[in-house]
Design an enzyme around this catalytic site. Sequence first.
Site, mmCIF file in Angstrom:
data_model
loop_
_atom_site.group_PDB
_atom_site.id
_atom_site.type_symbol
_atom_site.label_atom_id
_atom_site.label_comp_id
_atom_site.label_asym_id
_atom_site.label_seq_id
_atom_site.Cartn_x
_atom_site.Cartn_y
_atom_site.Cartn_z
ATOM 1 N N ASP A 98 0.736 -1.213 -0.040
ATOM 2 C CA ASP A 98 -0.086 0.101 0.031
ATOM 3 C C ASP A 98 0.817 1.265 0.162
ATOM 4 O O ASP A 98 1.526 1.410 1.100
ATOM 5 C CB ASP A 98 -0.846 -0.027 1.345
ATOM 6 C CG ASP A 98 -1.817 1.261 1.200
ATOM 7 O OD1 ASP A 98 -2.213 1.933 0.285
ATOM 8 O OD2 ASP A 98 -2.292 1.511 2.349
ATOM 9 N N ASP A 292 -1.859 5.686 -5.290
ATOM 10 C CA ASP A 292 -1.824 4.691 -4.461
ATOM 11 C C ASP A 292 -2.213 3.215 -4.813
ATOM 12 O O ASP A 292 -3.367 3.064 -5.259
ATOM 13 C CB ASP A 292 -3.100 5.250 -3.528
ATOM 14 C CG ASP A 292 -3.446 4.179 -2.358
ATOM 15 O OD1 ASP A 292 -2.674 3.692 -1.932
ATOM 16 O OD2 ASP A 292 -4.788 4.611 -2.084
#
Length: 503
Positions: A98, A292
Amino acid sequence: MRLFGLLLLCLSFWTSHSVFKIPLKIFAVKFNASVQLDLRPLTQNDVGADRGLSLASDAAGAVNFLDMINNLQGDSGRGYYIEMVVGTPGQTLNVLVDTGSSNFAVAAAAHPYITHYFNRSLSSTYQSAGRAVAVKYTQGEWEGELGDDHLTIPQGPGGTIIINIAAILVSEGFFLPGINWQGILGLAYPLLARPDPSVEPFFNSVVRQTGIPDVFSLQMCGAGVSASTTDDPAGGSLIMGGVEPTLYRGSVWYTPIPEEWYYQVEVLKLEVGDQNLNLDCKEYNSDKAIVDSGTTLLRLPGNVFNAVVEAIMDTSLIQGFSAGFFGGTKLACWVRGESPWRLFPKISIYLRATNASESFRISILPQLYVQPVTDIDGTLDCFRFGISPSANGLVIGATVMEGFYVIFDRDKKRVGFAVSTCAENGGVPLAEIAGPFLTEGVESDCTAGVFLREPVMWLIAYALMAVCALVLIILLILLILPCRRHRDGEITDESSLVRHRIK
């Protein structure tokens, strides 16, 4: 009464805490398609081109990038994860990659959606920091305890490192059905670390302890893979320490990182097909635009999303298309073998290049944002819309990233894009990149005037808390002093500021 009201206001502010949500958005993988195909029940509450880092291993020979190829498993529906070994003796865990958060966190207690967890009591090298930690994402949240332990990465830089670990004890909406990971690997900057930036993030620790360059790169190979398939996940590669040239074709184009918290970028404009949306560039960057890997979709600010949907409907060959498809509540289905992608336009995002007077364009074909999710009785193929509205900025998530090899060059404060070698269908690339383009007619800073950055908000919050603390002290003094006034040696209701509370 005014003083009492002010007291309550300060108390409520003092006891509350600011919540900043990190945009993790992974969808559950199993789609229970009904006749109406309604998805609502499934909702989980320089010159820009640069080859300077294209090395098969770093100059010191400390790490071989070829060993890291295919070290990821997963896809956009389940998330991309990497295997790590934590503790002594080692406990093997899969952790979600992440780039939109900064904590390394693993399950430390049983949960119905995970098969195993990190047992701290079995590790002789685990040390508790005695600090609580909590993180809220766009979807899901968890609470736990900070500590540190030894860690090795089977397909990563060699050796053992000591890293900060958040042991997840309680969570809600974070672990999902069908996932195969037990934790999360936050790869963003210290400013996003919780409970505060003093908690050194994972990659900062890796760079400091191993001496590898402060660069990592991602290839995510789930383009065109059904989110409900039972086959082995598509996977990808997380290259720590540099760039592996066999994972991309053509040139790498870089865009600056204006601020080191998220991997923030500056979006100059969007096009649907050849149609420029013609919005103020500040709308694309409100309140931020980030890259992201932990977000499934391409997420757009409300006005931008509406403009994209309108442009798609204007240019698409489909007439009277259901709004539920674009709203994310319904699937669109075609007879099996009939491709819907020819009916949709490509979508292009223009990013500012490292030469501020130039930009470059990354484009995704419909195969990346009209995503297969399930089939009905072997006769229909059903798809979802891989773009959604966002209340907290533009997020370049897996929908876009699966088309590109993305380079996070923290050393030079830039993010690079090149066409991925695994994003193709029948030998045809599903993504394109082009440039340079002059930025004439575009503001010199499209991020100016957008909402306050999180670090600034923290400073304001602390300042207000300090003011409230001072006010509380003054109010407490005022509360005590009248009680010392007495008539015939007695304290009466008339001498008490709290008399209206006594009922």
